[in-house]
Design a protein around this motif. Structure first.
Motif, PDB file in Angstrom:
ATOM      1  N   UNK A  42     -14.020  33.685 -24.163  1.00  0.00           N
ATOM      2  CA  UNK A  42     -12.942  33.678 -25.082  1.00  0.00           C
ATOM      3  C   UNK A  42     -13.272  33.226 -26.570  1.00  0.00           C
ATOM      4  N   UNK A  43     -14.020  32.605 -26.710  1.00  0.00           N
ATOM      5  CA  UNK A  43     -14.287  31.860 -27.920  1.00  0.00           C
ATOM      6  C   UNK A  43     -14.233  32.720 -29.299  1.00  0.00           C
ATOM      7  N   UNK A  44     -14.238  33.893 -29.337  1.00  0.00           N
ATOM      8  CA  UNK A  44     -14.140  34.960 -30.577  1.00  0.00           C
ATOM      9  C   UNK A  44     -12.764  35.386 -30.901  1.00  0.00           C
ATOM     10  N   UNK A  45     -11.749  34.993 -29.927  1.00  0.00           N
ATOM     11  CA  UNK A  45     -10.497  35.691 -30.230  1.00  0.00           C
ATOM     12  C   UNK A  45     -10.081  35.383 -31.454  1.00  0.00           C
ATOM     13  N   UNK A  46      -9.952  34.423 -32.056  1.00  0.00           N
ATOM     14  CA  UNK A  46      -9.222  33.986 -33.427  1.00  0.00           C
ATOM     15  C   UNK A  46     -10.145  34.709 -34.341  1.00  0.00           C
ATOM     16  N   UNK A  47     -11.222  34.551 -34.407  1.00  0.00           N
ATOM     17  CA  UNK A  47     -12.247  35.154 -35.208  1.00  0.00           C
ATOM     18  C   UNK A  47     -11.891  36.637 -35.441  1.00  0.00           C
ATOM     19  N   UNK A  48     -11.827  37.551 -34.272  1.00  0.00           N
ATOM     20  CA  UNK A  48     -11.617  38.702 -34.032  1.00  0.00           C
ATOM     21  C   UNK A  48     -10.311  39.068 -34.872  1.00  0.00           C
ATOM     22  N   UNK A  49      -9.075  38.240 -34.451  1.00  0.00           N
ATOM     23  CA  UNK A  49      -8.005  38.626 -35.057  1.00  0.00           C
ATOM     24  C   UNK A  49      -7.660  38.549 -36.089  1.00  0.00           C
ATOM     25  N   UNK A  50      -8.368  37.456 -36.963  1.00  0.00           N
ATOM     26  CA  UNK A  50      -8.323  37.512 -38.338  1.00  0.00           C
ATOM     27  C   UNK A  50      -9.360  38.580 -39.172  1.00  0.00           C
ATOM     28  N   UNK A  51     -10.478  38.827 -38.590  1.00  0.00           N
ATOM     29  CA  UNK A  51     -11.300  39.784 -38.996  1.00  0.00           C
ATOM     30  C   UNK A  51     -10.537  41.084 -39.108  1.00  0.00           C
ATOM     31  N   UNK A  52      -9.931  41.643 -38.026  1.00  0.00           N
ATOM     32  CA  UNK A  52      -9.537  42.652 -37.823  1.00  0.00           C
ATOM     33  C   UNK A  52      -8.257  42.974 -39.171  1.00  0.00           C
ATOM     34  N   UNK A  53      -7.507  41.893 -39.405  1.00  0.00           N
ATOM     35  CA  UNK A  53      -6.614  41.823 -40.117  1.00  0.00           C
ATOM     36  C   UNK A  53      -7.178  42.395 -41.558  1.00  0.00           C
ATOM     37  N   UNK A  54      -8.276  41.784 -42.124  1.00  0.00           N
ATOM     38  CA  UNK A  54      -8.825  42.066 -43.234  1.00  0.00           C
ATOM     39  C   UNK A  54      -9.474  43.241 -43.511  1.00  0.00           C
TER      40      UNK A  54
END
Ligand code: IMP
Ligand code: MG
Length: 180
Positions: A42-54
């Motif tokens: 689960x750990x990368x979920x926030x990183x993924x969502x911010x990365x995708x938006x950029x």
């Protein structure tokens, strides 16, 4: 979670600039390609969502969840997939999105496993790297920042399922209780 202190490591602004920088590099490198981001839950979920938006390129997103057993001896740890990817990745470019590289074993396992599905390429994007703890050879192709060997929480990363919700990143230290 008594007996522990959370010490600030990276602010929202620092995380945001790291993520923006990574997204810029990825957008440059994968322009015109068929990129699938494979996020490790689960750990990368926030990183993924911010990365995708950029990102400024079209991509597809998929998720894996890995479990590791045999916590005693690190070297005898057994890793298993408990939720596999669903998107076909054959002939596509795969970028694994991970929160922290520690021993390197999780990524080694996942890279080897995804390679069986014949993607065009497999690379790794990790937000944090504790290089000092490496047990196998593993380097992120896209790395946010190297950190010291401390236990990290926040921004999706947990301590017994706690603290994932925090928008900043902290390191955990035990509180010394003075003798009474
Ligand atoms: P590795 O297989 O030893 O590289 O472990 C990587 C995984 O362990 C990461 O995906 C994290 O979920 C977890 N992990 C490693 N270090 C920390 C930490 O400091 N805090 C929380 N989870 C961690
Ligand atoms: Mg993880």
């Amino acid at each position: 979670m008594e007996g522990y202190r959370l010490n600030p490591l990276l602010s929202r602004e620092q995380i945001s600039s790291i993520v923006q920088h990574l997204a810029d590099r990825i957008s440059e490198d994968y322009r015109g390609r068929e990129l699938v981001l494979v996020c490790i839950l689960k750990g990368a979920f926030m990183f993924l969502s911010d990365l995708v938006r950029h990102l400024r390129i079209p991509i597809q997103v998929d998720f894996v969840r890995l479990a590791s057993y045999g916590s005693g001896m690190k070297t005898s740890r057994k890793i298993e997939i408990t939720k596999d990817i669903e998107i076909p990745i054959e002939k596509k470019d795969v970028l694994i999105i991970e929160d922290i590289i520690d021993s390197g074993r999780t990524l080694q396992f996942l890279k080897d496993r995804l390679a069986f599905l014949n993607p065009r390429s497999i690379k790794v994007c990790a937000l944090l790297d504790k290089k000092a703890r490496r047990e196998v050879e593993m380097e992120a192709d896209y790395l946010g920042i190297e950190v010291e060997d401390n236990f990290i929480v926040g921004y999706g990363i947990d301590f017994n399922e706690n603290y994932r919700y925090l928008p900043e990143i902290y390191y955990v230290t035990p509180i010394d209780h003075p003798k009474e």
